[in-house]
Design an enzyme around this catalytic site. Structure first.
Site, PDB file in Angstrom:
ATOM      1  N   GLU A  75      29.535 -74.052  -4.866  1.00  0.00           N
ATOM      2  CA  GLU A  75      30.973 -74.293  -4.753  1.00  0.00           C
ATOM      3  C   GLU A  75      31.750 -72.981  -4.621  1.00  0.00           C
ATOM      4  OE1 GLU A  75      29.317 -77.602  -7.455  1.00  0.00           O
ATOM      5  OE2 GLU A  75      28.919 -75.497  -7.031  1.00  0.00           O
ATOM      6  N   ARG A  80      34.560 -68.776  -1.375  1.00  0.00           N
ATOM      7  CA  ARG A  80      34.755 -67.382  -0.994  1.00  0.00           C
ATOM      8  C   ARG A  80      34.505 -67.186   0.509  1.00  0.00           C
ATOM      9  NH1 ARG A  80      34.894 -62.984  -4.234  1.00  0.00           N
ATOM     10  NH2 ARG A  80      35.436 -63.398  -6.397  1.00  0.00           N
ATOM     11  N   CYS A 122      29.049 -78.771 -11.896  1.00  0.00           N
ATOM     12  CA  CYS A 122      28.653 -78.580 -13.290  1.00  0.00           C
ATOM     13  C   CYS A 122      29.892 -78.583 -14.174  1.00  0.00           C
ATOM     14  CB  CYS A 122      27.887 -77.265 -13.457  1.00  0.00           C
ATOM     15  SG  CYS A 122      28.842 -75.772 -13.096  1.00  0.00           S
ATOM     16  N   LYS A 318      34.100 -58.976  -4.450  1.00  0.00           N
ATOM     17  CA  LYS A 318      35.525 -58.686  -4.640  1.00  0.00           C
ATOM     18  C   LYS A 318      36.021 -57.518  -3.777  1.00  0.00           C
ATOM     19  CE  LYS A 318      36.511 -60.321  -9.358  1.00  0.00           C
ATOM     20  NZ  LYS A 318      35.190 -60.781  -9.799  1.00  0.00           N
ATOM     21  N   LYS A 347      46.701 -58.333  -6.997  1.00  0.00           N
ATOM     22  CA  LYS A 347      46.707 -59.705  -7.518  1.00  0.00           C
ATOM     23  C   LYS A 347      47.947 -59.960  -8.367  1.00  0.00           C
ATOM     24  CE  LYS A 347      43.099 -61.912  -8.784  1.00  0.00           C
ATOM     25  NZ  LYS A 347      41.872 -62.401  -9.455  1.00  0.00           N
ATOM     26  N   LYS A 371      38.151 -61.860 -18.800  1.00  0.00           N
ATOM     27  CA  LYS A 371      37.244 -60.762 -18.472  1.00  0.00           C
ATOM     28  C   LYS A 371      37.901 -59.420 -18.790  1.00  0.00           C
ATOM     29  CE  LYS A 371      34.842 -63.244 -14.753  1.00  0.00           C
ATOM     30  NZ  LYS A 371      35.612 -64.495 -14.764  1.00  0.00           N
TER      31      LYS A 371
END
Length: 381
Positions: A75, A80, A122, A318, A347, A371
């Site tokens: 997924e 991406r 999941c 990234k 971002k 994170k």
């Protein structure tokens, strides 16, 4: 829109790809996800991004320079790859998908995007009761009751995704009481725990905020929402549980995607008698070759000697996604693009998106993993 049409196109596209990265016949399985573009003007459907995989790296292997793919579940890989497709469309300057103007672009009204998967995501969507070998269940776990008029459900389909401290915790009791429902979960890691949340949680975020994410929201007039969700035949699935995972646990009357199962099976579907394929395939429609294979977050074939070379990176990591964004921002002459040096600063500049995401986390995703900020504070090399 036909679920069978979307499934058929997706699986046929996978079958046409080279063998590189595909499961070994008879011994391995994988999950396949695709995003299919629909042009409603001419009723044309085509696959524009594809991902396979079921692996995720532990937090000790995460990179502070953005050159490693943390989550290689199908997924995430597919989504991406889709972002790379969007950047490609913008940078071409002649896209039939977007209307391009200085500083921004907008999705044409006759374009829709559909999501396909060969396995239930999941996490929360994967929790629902078993009934028998031939029926995958129509009653979700939170509706489970001991009623003599209903068939007794001895067990539920369970998820390996772990509930996060601070949210609801699993009781591990018998039957339907085993799991807590509606909570944020992280993907399991062998020995080294992961910080990647479950695909149910990520999909819920994408269906509410748009699949484009923060960076692309700086270039788009409106978010990009997925119009449908199709799952392959021959795999356990419960529509009510998926609706709960994507929408119901938010208590919102959001515009919902069309959800359904196709009648088409995937030959490499998950099978307990087989082992998961260690590789992930990355593909998206572009003017040059885009087919790559990922192993533990890096391009297949990487050695210790060239581990930190740009050639070792996946196009969807990234730092390379940041590079694509800056190219597109410059092409559109986004006024603030010259100020973007660090990934996290760019971002953060997506203020409207970040405001909506912060509100969603406070209300519904309080235990979403956080994170280390150092993992987002990098520049292009």
């Amino acid at each position: 829109m036909s679920h069978d049409r979307i499934a058929s196109l997706s699986i046929e596209h996978f079958n046409r790809l080279p063998k590189m990265g595909k499961p070994s016949v008879n011994t391995e399985w994988t999950v396949l996800c695709c995003i299919v573009k629909e042009n409603t003007l001419d009723d044309n459907f085509e696959v524009v991004s594809l991902g396979t995989g079921s692996k995720c790296i532990g937090k000790s292997k995460m990179s502070a320079t953005g050159d490693v793919l943390n989550d290689s579940h199908a997924e995430v890989v597919c989504r991406r790859a889709f972002l790379c497709y969007v950047y490609e469309q913008i940078n071409l300057g002649t896209s039939d998908v977007f209307t391009l103007e200085l500083g921004e672009c907008s999705l044409n009204s006759f374009i829709k995007f559909h999501f396909f998967t060969t396995h239930v995501p999941c996490g929360d969507a994967a929790i629902f009761p078993k009934q028998d070998a031939t029926e995958f269940g129509t009653v979700v776990a939170d509706e489970y009751v001991h009623d003599a008029k209903k068939p007794r459900l001895d067990d539920i389909y369970r998820t390996g995704a772990k509930s996060i401290p601070g949210g609801g915790q699993d009781s591990h009791l018998q039957g339907a009481e085993y799991h807590a429902l509606g909570v944020v979960r992280t993907k399991p890691g062998r020995g080294d725990p992961t910080l990647s949340v479950s695909c149910s949680d990520k999909l819920a975020k994408w269906y509410h905020l748009g699949i484009q994410g923060a960076l692309l929201s700086l270039l788009l007039v409106h978010p990009i929402y997925l119009s449908s969700f199709t799952i392959a035949n021959g795999t356990p699935f419960d529509e009510k549980s998926l609706l709960r995972a994507l929408y119901g646990r938010f208590g919102e009357d959001a515009e919902r995607a069309v959800i359904g199962r196709s009648s088409i099976n995937f030959s490499f579907a998950k099978d307990v008698s087989k082992r998961p394929c260690p590789a992930s395939i990355v593909w998206f429609k572009c003017s040059t070759g885009s087919h790559e294979v990922a192993i533990e977050g890096l391009k297949q074939g990487v050695t210790k000697k060239n581990r930190h070379a740009r050639s070792a990176r996946l196009q969807i990591c990234k730092i390379e996604m940041f590079r694509r964004f800056l190219t597109a921002a410059e092409f559109l002459r986004l006024p603030s693009c010259k100020n973007f040096v660090f990934y996290d600063d760019a971002k953060a500049d997506a203020k409207d998106y970040q405001r909506k995401w912060a509100a969603l986390k406070v209300d519904k995703f309080k235990s979403w993993t956080s994170k280390d900020g150092k993992l987002q504070h990098f520049v292009l090399d």
